[in-house]
Design an enzyme around this catalytic site. Structure first.
Site, PDB file in Angstrom:
ATOM      1  N   ASP A  21      10.123   8.111  10.863  1.00 26.28           N
ATOM      2  CA  ASP A  21       9.382   7.195   9.994  1.00 26.28           C
ATOM      3  C   ASP A  21       9.051   5.947  10.811  1.00 26.28           C
ATOM      4  O   ASP A  21       9.940   5.219  11.224  1.00 26.28           O
ATOM      5  CB  ASP A  21      10.261   6.834   8.779  1.00 26.28           C
ATOM      6  CG  ASP A  21       9.558   5.897   7.782  1.00 26.28           C
ATOM      7  OD1 ASP A  21       8.432   5.447   8.078  1.00 26.28           O
ATOM      8  OD2 ASP A  21      10.148   5.622   6.728  1.00 26.28           O
ATOM      9  N   ASP A  54       7.502  -4.518  13.222  1.00 28.61           N
ATOM     10  CA  ASP A  54       8.348  -5.665  12.845  1.00 28.61           C
ATOM     11  C   ASP A  54       9.662  -5.650  13.619  1.00 28.61           C
ATOM     12  O   ASP A  54      10.189  -6.702  13.990  1.00 28.61           O
ATOM     13  CB  ASP A  54       8.640  -5.647  11.340  1.00 28.61           C
ATOM     14  CG  ASP A  54       7.379  -5.829  10.500  1.00 28.61           C
ATOM     15  OD1 ASP A  54       6.413  -6.425  11.025  1.00 28.61           O
ATOM     16  OD2 ASP A  54       7.356  -5.383   9.342  1.00 28.61           O
TER      17      ASP A  54
END
Length: 311
Positions: free
Chosen positions: A252, A258
């Protein structure tokens, strides 16, 4: 616990979101309904994500944000060692939310509704100013009002605090001042493409886009290219450096960018003399670790999960 006396490593002025994640074999087409196999709710928002990754690597961090928080969101920050003095609860607006669909290859499609994040403004920045001015690194994105991000970056620059700006989600008419207040301007290929107006699909194109962004006034530029690693362009050097990736099996990829930026902030705060491409190389490895597990923050590695040579 008020943070003015003791200096922070990293302060993030940005967004907090609730992630609503569905896992499905593929992304649906327009007008199509498909069966997914798993649904979960998680903590997200680019600002909060970057803050939590920096904290998990050992940076002393604080978040400046606003949301219609349940107490569990504040608790999530505290559980990760993030200072929450400047996280305001707003009753006047709905919580920020991200609807995320992840396919079997780990790719995603996301819709965000910023909600209360848009209410973060000058007043909150003024309250956080003592902490901002004593931090080593300040990080901003574009999931809050762009003017608030710009103001935060200006305050940091005025106080000699290093800045990382992540122009995400990208807006085509970005205020030109953003470039001038960014010590490190860090974006992915699609964001770079929107900002420079030409395709960025490979290392060579990323290099050209990076040079163009540098001309606009950034201290340095990092363009992340997913499985192709990233490109680092610095003002003092005419050639850009390609930092190759460490190949991994992606489960994923949500939040990998980030994770990269949170790690970069950690390295800039803890190893200020390290060259930028080495920081990017290490941040790549941290982010590479995050894509091997499902979820956003839940997939972010702690310092102990990583090899000692990264520190």
């Amino acid at each position: 616990m008020i943070m003015t006396e003791e200096a922070l490593d990293v302060i993030v002025v940005g967004s907090c979101m609730t992630d609503l994640v569905s896992q499905a074999p593929r992304l649906p087409k327009a007008g199509e309904t498909i069966h997914g196999h798993k649904f979960f709710i998680g903590f997200g928002g680019k600002g909060a994500n970057q803050c939590i990754q920096a904290a998990r690597l050992g940076a002393k961090t604080a978040m400046v944000g606003k949301d219609f928080f349940g107490d569990n969101y504040i608790q999530n920050f505290k559980d990760n060692g993030v200072h929450t003095d400047f996280v305001g609860q707003s009753s006047g607006s709905a919580t920020g939310a991200a609807s995320i669909i992840v396919n079997s290859a780990g790719e995603n499609a996301i819709v965000i509704v910023a909600g209360a994040n848009m209410l973060l403004g000058s007043e909150e920045l003024q309250k956080a100013l003592p902490a901002i001015s004593h931090a080593k690194v300040l990080v901003c994105q574009l999931e809050i009002s762009p003017q608030t991000s710009l103001q935060a970056l200006r305050l940091a620059q005025k106080n000699g605090v290093k800045t990382i700006f992540n122009p995400a989600p990208a807006i085509p008419d970005l205020d030109p001042d953003f470039y001038r207040v960014s010590d490190v301007f860090c974006c992915n290929e699609s964001e770079a493409e929107l900002l420079v107006g030409s395709p960025v699909a490979n290392v060579e194109e990323a290099n050209q886009a990076g040079q163009e962004l540098l001309k606009r006034g950034c201290g340095s530029v990092i363009i992340t290219l997913g499985s192709q690693g990233c490109v680092v362009v610095k003002t003092q050097e005419s050639i850009s450096k390609h930092v190759p990736p460490t190949p991994v099996m992606a489960v994923d990829t949500t939040g990998a960018g980030d994770s990269f930026i949170g790690a970069l902030a950690f390295y800039m705060a803890h190893y200020p003399t390290m060259i930028l491409e080495e920081m990017a190389h290490r941040a790549n490895q941290v982010a590479g670790r995050s894509v091997q597990a499902a979820g956003t923050q839940t997939s972010y590695p702690f310092r102990d999960d990583l090899s000692a040579e990264l520190f």
